[in-house]
Design an enzyme around this catalytic site. Structure first.
Site, PDB file in Angstrom:
ATOM      1  N   GLU A 108     -18.566  -3.988 -24.565  1.00  0.00           N
ATOM      2  CA  GLU A 108     -17.161  -4.223 -24.250  1.00  0.00           C
ATOM      3  C   GLU A 108     -16.488  -5.173 -25.237  1.00  0.00           C
ATOM      4  O   GLU A 108     -15.299  -5.069 -25.498  1.00  0.00           O
ATOM      5  CB  GLU A 108     -17.039  -4.784 -22.831  1.00  0.00           C
ATOM      6  CG  GLU A 108     -15.611  -4.942 -22.359  1.00  0.00           C
ATOM      7  CD  GLU A 108     -15.517  -5.561 -20.988  1.00  0.00           C
ATOM      8  OE1 GLU A 108     -14.406  -5.607 -20.439  1.00  0.00           O
ATOM      9  OE2 GLU A 108     -16.543  -6.018 -20.463  1.00  0.00           O
TER      10      GLU A 108
ATOM     11  N   ASP B 182     -19.516  -5.546 -19.062  1.00  0.00           N
ATOM     12  CA  ASP B 182     -18.555  -4.719 -18.331  1.00  0.00           C
ATOM     13  C   ASP B 182     -18.970  -4.623 -16.862  1.00  0.00           C
ATOM     14  O   ASP B 182     -19.464  -3.605 -16.394  1.00  0.00           O
ATOM     15  CB  ASP B 182     -18.520  -3.320 -18.966  1.00  0.00           C
ATOM     16  CG  ASP B 182     -17.236  -2.590 -18.630  1.00  0.00           C
ATOM     17  OD1 ASP B 182     -16.346  -3.201 -18.020  1.00  0.00           O
ATOM     18  OD2 ASP B 182     -17.126  -1.399 -18.996  1.00  0.00           O
TER      19      ASP B 182
ATOM     20  N   LYS C 264     -19.639  -9.600 -24.096  1.00  0.00           N
ATOM     21  CA  LYS C 264     -18.787  -9.446 -22.918  1.00  0.00           C
ATOM     22  C   LYS C 264     -19.324  -8.276 -22.101  1.00  0.00           C
ATOM     23  O   LYS C 264     -19.358  -7.150 -22.592  1.00  0.00           O
ATOM     24  CB  LYS C 264     -17.343  -9.197 -23.361  1.00  0.00           C
ATOM     25  CG  LYS C 264     -16.307  -9.363 -22.276  1.00  0.00           C
ATOM     26  CD  LYS C 264     -14.910  -9.285 -22.891  1.00  0.00           C
ATOM     27  CE  LYS C 264     -13.840  -9.568 -21.850  1.00  0.00           C
ATOM     28  NZ  LYS C 264     -13.770  -8.517 -20.831  1.00  0.00           N
TER      29      LYS C 264
END
Length: 525
Positions: free
Chosen positions: A174, A33, A31
């Protein structure tokens, strides 16, 4: 060949919040950021479209120059700014998100890159109905790695989502997004085929006002008032955020909010009186992002830290249902801790019920522990003994300063017990043998506390339903860890967290474990 999609229908597919899924058939992506963007290449021109459909092409000219225009494409990805260690840094990206036409100095100071993870269309062919694996293969065939400032980070199919989250944690990323490998792409829909697990809780909010700053922030603002819209379109108050601001951020926020000042509150529910003093209300036209630890029962974000403005989001998109859904997702750090600590914690439970909001819950396995976390339970507390069984422990809570007196009293009585540090205090667990009823154990604990309390106030007996299970997490982020009496002689009580408690057990063991199941008779008091 599929029918090309109209630009109006292009919206990115969204992930649901949750713990890493289990079972086969998942791909794991990290994921990133940054800011979500669709890349639309048509007729030799490049457009970058934000998640809410806004054209942000002018803000990232280096990406436009890097993308090839020899064929029509629609791609899905994330615009990121990297820190010195090569990790996406949302704070850095903030310097670019608000600038429509960045100059040469800003382009050099905060360069951006584009991470691509999906393809929706190639030369007019609609790929959204194809499985994830097929779309990723088609993305790889485009030769993305040869494009400057553009890459397609790897999707992992040979590890579990839980293992992917461990890797993300180790590299301070993240979190992860787990994607079902057979799933089609669903534009504009939040789908269970994509599950995101963040290592912190980011949340977009609508700004409704600010309070005046104090001290060295007297000329700027102290805190922002946050909200989100419910299913009836009413703006609901979510609390305040007062940390995470740089001087430059404070000036930028005031410049953005001052022109939006209004005489009354934009929130449709009442802001508590003590939080309304000195507030400058604003029209709810600005979206920001915060990071928070918990969502309270009255729907307030707690322990919030400001992350930045979100010009790529419209206020009407920030809805309360999404806030509540994200908050319901169990903390992945808590889930990871419970899985790691289960061999040490479960022997203290041994099938005895724990206290949960819905009533006693039997816990006898790692899966059951994780299941409790998924229902929102953080602290694990003892319930009364199973029917027909004697109590296994007497538990006394006391201040650290009274620990020596309690130990002296136990030694005088010929009784053994061991302290458990809870992060905010101390509990002493005394094993109880067969033949003692719950009522007898309770009276004995009361008399012991009365004797110790006469010399050092603060000792109190804890009912079985109130005592923390050894190695239980606590709501303030600590862990209840058994210690030796000698460790209590330090100037301050030690404190362990979800990260450090497993390390402590691995290095020092569990001094309470030898007392588990000890057939100890409580002497008269």
């Amino acid at each position: 060949m599929g029918v090309p999609r109209s630009d109006e229908s292009l919206r990115p597919m969204l992930a649901t919040a949750g713990v890493p899924p289990v079972g086969p058939g998942w791909a794991v992506e990290f994921k990133w950021d940054g800011v979500r963007a669709l890349v639309v290449v048509r007729g030799g021109a490049v457009r970058l479209v934000s998640r809410n459909g806004n054209d942000v092409t002018g803000g990232y000219p280096e990406l436009v120059a890097a993308l090839p225009t020899d064929r029509d494409l629609v791609l899905d990805g994330e615009i990121v700014a990297l820190d010195a260690a090569g990790r996406p840094d949302f704070g850095l990206l903030q310097h670019r998100m608000h600038v429509r036409s960045p100059g040469a100095a800003l382009l050099a100071e905060v360069p951006v890159e584009l991470y691509l993870f999906d393809v929706l269309e190639i030369e007019g062919e609609d790929l959204t109905g194809l499985p994830y694996d097929t779309r990723r293969a088609r993305l790889a065939e485009l030769g993305v790695e040869a494009w400057r400032r553009v890459s397609a980070p790897q999707a992992f199919t040979d590890i579990t989502p839980a293992q992917g989250l461990d890797v993300a944690r180790a590299h301070r990323l993240e979190g992860i997004v787990a994607k079902r490998r057979t799933a089609r792409y669903e534009p504009g829909r939040r789908s269970g085929a994509w599950v995101k697990t963040a290592l912190f809780h980011p949340q977009e909010v609508v700004l409704g006002g600010w309070t005046a700053g104090r001290g060295n922030r007297g000329s700027t603002l102290g805190a922002l008032l946050m909200g989100a819209y419910d299913e009836h379109g009413r703006l609901r108050y979510l609390g305040n955020v007062g940390s995470g601001f740089s001087e430059a951020t404070l000036r930028r926020l005031l410049d953005r909010l001052r022109p939006l000042a209004r005489p009354d509150s934009p929130f449709d529910d009442e802001v508590p009186r003590e939080l309304r003093r000195g507030v400058t209300w604003v029209e709810p036209e600005v979206v920001g992002e915060v990071e928070y630890r918990t969502l309270t029962h009255d729907r307030r974000l707690r322990h919030t830290v400001w992350r930045g403005l979100r010009p790529d989001r419209d206020p009407g998109e920030i809805v309360l249902a999404d806030v509540v859904e994200a908050a319901r997702a169990p903390d992945p750090e808590l889930v990871r801790y419970l899985r790691e600590i289960a061999p040490h914690l479960l022997p203290y439970v041994d099938g005895h019920p724990l206290v949960a909001p819905t009533g006693p819950v039997a816990v006898g396995s790692e899966a059951a522990l994780v299941g409790l976390a998924e229902t929102g339970v953080v602290e694990l507390r003892f319930a009364p003994s199973r029917p027909g069984e004697h109590p296994r422990w007497v538990v006394v809570e006391l201040e650290a300063g009274a620990a020596g007196l309690l130990r002296t009293a136990l030694d005088h009585l010929g009784v053994v017990g061991m302290p458990v540090v809870t992060g905010h205090g101390l509990q002493v667990h005394v094993p109880v043998g067969e033949g003692t009823t719950a009522a007898e154990a309770g009276r004995w604990a009361e008399r012991l506390c009365a004797a110790v309390g006469s010399m050092a106030p603060g000792a109190r007996p804890m009912a079985a339903t109130a005592a923390l299970v050894p190695f239980s997490p606590t709501r303030d982020g600590a862990v209840a860890v058994p210690v030796t009496w000698a460790e209590l002689e330090a100037p301050e009580l030690p404190r362990w967290t979800l990260d450090t408690a497993p390390v402590r057990v691995a290095e020092a063991g569990d001094p309470l474990r030898p007392l588990l199941g000890l057939d100890q008779r409580l002497p008269p008091l």
